[in-house]
Motif scaffolding. Structure first.
Motif, mmCIF file in Angstrom:
data_model
loop_
_atom_site.group_PDB
_atom_site.id
_atom_site.type_symbol
_atom_site.label_atom_id
_atom_site.label_comp_id
_atom_site.label_asym_id
_atom_site.label_seq_id
_atom_site.Cartn_x
_atom_site.Cartn_y
_atom_site.Cartn_z
ATOM 1 N N PRO A 1 0.805 -1.222 0.000
ATOM 2 C CA PRO A 1 0.000 0.000 0.000
ATOM 3 C C PRO A 1 0.839 1.274 0.000
ATOM 4 C CG PRO A 1 0.102 -0.910 2.199
ATOM 5 C CD PRO A 1 0.819 -1.886 1.299
ATOM 6 N N GLY A 2 2.148 1.147 0.102
ATOM 7 C CA GLY A 2 2.996 2.333 0.139
ATOM 8 C C GLY A 2 3.894 2.338 1.357
ATOM 9 N N GLU A 3 4.782 3.305 1.400
ATOM 10 C CA GLU A 3 5.746 3.374 2.483
ATOM 11 C C GLU A 3 5.120 3.963 3.745
ATOM 12 O OE1 GLU A 3 9.135 5.534 1.266
ATOM 13 O OE2 GLU A 3 9.732 4.111 -0.297
ATOM 14 N N VAL A 4 5.641 3.521 4.883
ATOM 15 C CA VAL A 4 5.232 4.089 6.165
ATOM 16 C C VAL A 4 5.839 5.485 6.294
ATOM 17 C CG1 VAL A 4 5.407 3.845 8.669
ATOM 18 C CG2 VAL A 4 5.036 1.829 7.235
ATOM 19 N N LEU A 5 5.045 6.426 6.783
ATOM 20 C CA LEU A 5 5.494 7.808 6.912
ATOM 21 C C LEU A 5 6.061 8.036 8.314
ATOM 22 C CD1 LEU A 5 2.396 9.515 5.223
ATOM 23 C CD2 LEU A 5 4.546 8.790 4.145
ATOM 24 N N HIS A 6 7.349 8.377 8.390
ATOM 25 C CA HIS A 6 8.009 8.618 9.669
ATOM 26 C C HIS A 6 8.168 10.121 9.891
ATOM 27 C CE1 HIS A 6 9.283 4.460 10.681
ATOM 28 N NE2 HIS A 6 9.250 4.299 9.365
ATOM 29 N N SER A 7 7.935 10.554 11.109
ATOM 30 C CA SER A 7 8.155 11.961 11.448
ATOM 31 C C SER A 7 8.492 12.064 12.929
ATOM 32 C CB SER A 7 6.915 12.801 11.133
ATOM 33 O OG SER A 7 5.809 12.352 11.888
ATOM 34 N N ALA B 1 -1.536 14.129 32.439
ATOM 35 C CA ALA B 1 -1.724 14.871 31.189
ATOM 36 C C ALA B 1 -0.681 14.428 30.179
ATOM 37 C CB ALA B 1 -1.618 16.373 31.429
ATOM 38 N N VAL B 2 -1.104 14.346 28.922
ATOM 39 C CA VAL B 2 -0.206 14.028 27.813
ATOM 40 C C VAL B 2 -0.425 15.071 26.729
ATOM 41 C CG1 VAL B 2 0.430 12.346 26.046
ATOM 42 C CG2 VAL B 2 -0.281 11.561 28.314
ATOM 43 N N SER B 3 0.663 15.641 26.229
ATOM 44 C CA SER B 3 0.573 16.618 25.144
ATOM 45 C C SER B 3 1.543 16.226 24.042
ATOM 46 C CB SER B 3 0.908 18.030 25.644
ATOM 47 O OG SER B 3 -0.048 18.474 26.583
ATOM 48 N N GLU B 4 1.048 16.275 22.815
ATOM 49 C CA GLU B 4 1.877 15.965 21.649
ATOM 50 C C GLU B 4 2.295 17.266 20.969
ATOM 51 O OE1 GLU B 4 1.542 13.481 17.427
ATOM 52 O OE2 GLU B 4 -0.217 14.458 18.303
ATOM 53 N N TYR B 5 3.561 17.344 20.573
ATOM 54 C CA TYR B 5 4.090 18.510 19.868
ATOM 55 C C TYR B 5 4.732 18.038 18.567
ATOM 56 C CZ TYR B 5 3.669 20.636 24.510
ATOM 57 O OH TYR B 5 3.192 21.073 25.724
ATOM 58 N N SER B 6 4.413 18.700 17.477
ATOM 59 C CA SER B 6 5.013 18.363 16.190
ATOM 60 C C SER B 6 6.084 19.394 15.848
ATOM 61 C CB SER B 6 3.947 18.322 15.095
ATOM 62 O OG SER B 6 3.301 19.578 14.983
ATOM 63 N N LEU B 7 6.908 19.072 14.849
ATOM 64 C CA LEU B 7 7.936 20.015 14.422
ATOM 65 C C LEU B 7 7.298 21.351 14.047
ATOM 66 C CD1 LEU B 7 10.391 17.903 12.228
ATOM 67 C CD2 LEU B 7 10.964 19.157 14.312
ATOM 68 N N LEU B 8 7.864 22.427 14.545
ATOM 69 C CA LEU B 8 7.328 23.756 14.274
ATOM 70 C C LEU B 8 7.596 24.140 12.826
ATOM 71 C CD1 LEU B 8 6.087 26.437 15.301
ATOM 72 C CD2 LEU B 8 8.409 27.153 15.911
ATOM 73 N N ASP B 9 6.531 24.459 12.112
ATOM 74 C CA ASP B 9 6.648 24.966 10.745
ATOM 75 C C ASP B 9 6.921 26.465 10.845
ATOM 76 O OD1 ASP B 9 6.384 25.847 8.150
ATOM 77 O OD2 ASP B 9 4.573 24.684 7.731
#
Length: 306
Positions: free
Chosen positions: A100-106, A122-130
């Motif tokens: 189905p395609g490649e796994v997307l890693h980030s 509490a749990v908070s997720e943070y993604s790379l800042l654009d």
């Protein structure tokens, strides 16, 4: 020897990768889970959390999370964990296709707060800042570390809010005024301190908290957490210590000379109390890192501690 905060953090991601029921079991009543896109799930009553998280996962928003490095906060029972997030690619339109395609890693960063009993509060997720999408927030961080690198007291006071704090270890904190903060930084700045450069920044949609990880490996741990107000002034700086350096101290406590333990403590490692030392099947009483080091040294080599 058990480093309980990092172990609890890793156990959370193991549960995440296994089942939503296990994740819910780790959460304390009333706990929250905030995603980087701003979505929040609250454990208002039994079952609500599990159903909301399962719905999100069923919609294809479930990543496999692998903890890469854990940083222990100088404030509260909190870990910041650098995570590799692997999101499976959508199913192929043609079922006959083998892949189905490649796994997307980030990369992403999770903040986990625990209660004294080890329950997740509490749990908070943070993604790379654009930085292109959030130039204002990125600019605030750049300005802060530019001032820090210059070791300029006046400039540092100007980037801190009138009421602000810095948390450098479990026992070293400065505030509540910007003048107190600057006095703290002046006592902390040393010639050998590595400049804050090559930063990877993580943030949450609509938030003003930034987690900064240094890409290069320096002599000091490389996780710092900054909170800003609406004017872009820093209200809180929190230092988080890398687990690998905590393990260095743990190893020195168990196998090294007393002088080695003292040298690591004097370098600025947090004197965390959330550590258990097991000797011959029995837990030694808790305390600061230095307390535990002294107890273990006395147990292993009586009269050897200066």
């Amino acid at each position: 020897m058990a480093l309980t905060l990092p172990n609890r953090s890793k156990a959370y991601f193991q549960a995440w990768n296994h089942s939503v029921t296990e994740v819910e079991a780790l959460h304390a009543p009333g706990s929250t889970l905030c995603f980087s896109d701003g979505t929040e799930i609250a454990q208002t009553e039994p079952g609500v959390f599990r159903e909301a998280l399962q719905t999100r996962w069923d919609a294809g928003q479930r990543s496999v999370l692998a903890a890469e490095e854990v940083f222990v906060s100088a404030k509260g029972n909190i870990c910041f964990t650098l995570v590799d997030s692997a999101l499976p690619a959508p199913p192929a339109e043609d079922p006959a296709l083998d892949s189905p395609g490649e796994v997307l890693h980030s990369p992403c960063c999770f903040e986990l707060e625990f209660d004294p009993d080890g329950g997740v509060v509490a749990v908070s997720e943070y993604s790379l800042l654009d930085e292109a999408a959030s130039p204002e927030l990125a600019g605030w961080v750049a300005r802060y570390f530019d001032c820090w690198n210059q070791h300029d007291p006046e400039a540092m006071q100007n980037v801190h809010a009138a009421e602000s704090f810095i948390y450098l270890s479990d026992e070293v904190q400065y505030g509540p005024s910007s003048e107190d903060v600057v006095r703290g930084w002046e006592q902390t700045w040393v010639a050998a301190e590595a400049p804050r450069t090559s930063l990877r920044l993580f943030a949450r949609a609509g938030g003003k908290r930034v987690i900064a990880l240094r890409s290069e490996k320096g002599p000091r741990p490389n996780c710092e957490v900054l909170d800003f107000d609406d004017a872009g002034l820093c209200t809180s700086y929190i230092f988080a210590d890398a687990e690998r350096l905590l393990h260095r101290l743990a190893t020195a406590i168990q196998f090294g000379a007393p002088q080695e333990v003292l040298q690591l403590v004097r370098r600025g490692l947090p004197l965390l109390a959330d550590v258990e030392l097991e000797v011959d099947g029995a837990l030694l009483p808790g305390g600061t890192w230095l307390d535990l080091a002294m107890q273990l040294k006395r147990h292993l080599t009586p009269n050897s501690w200066p």
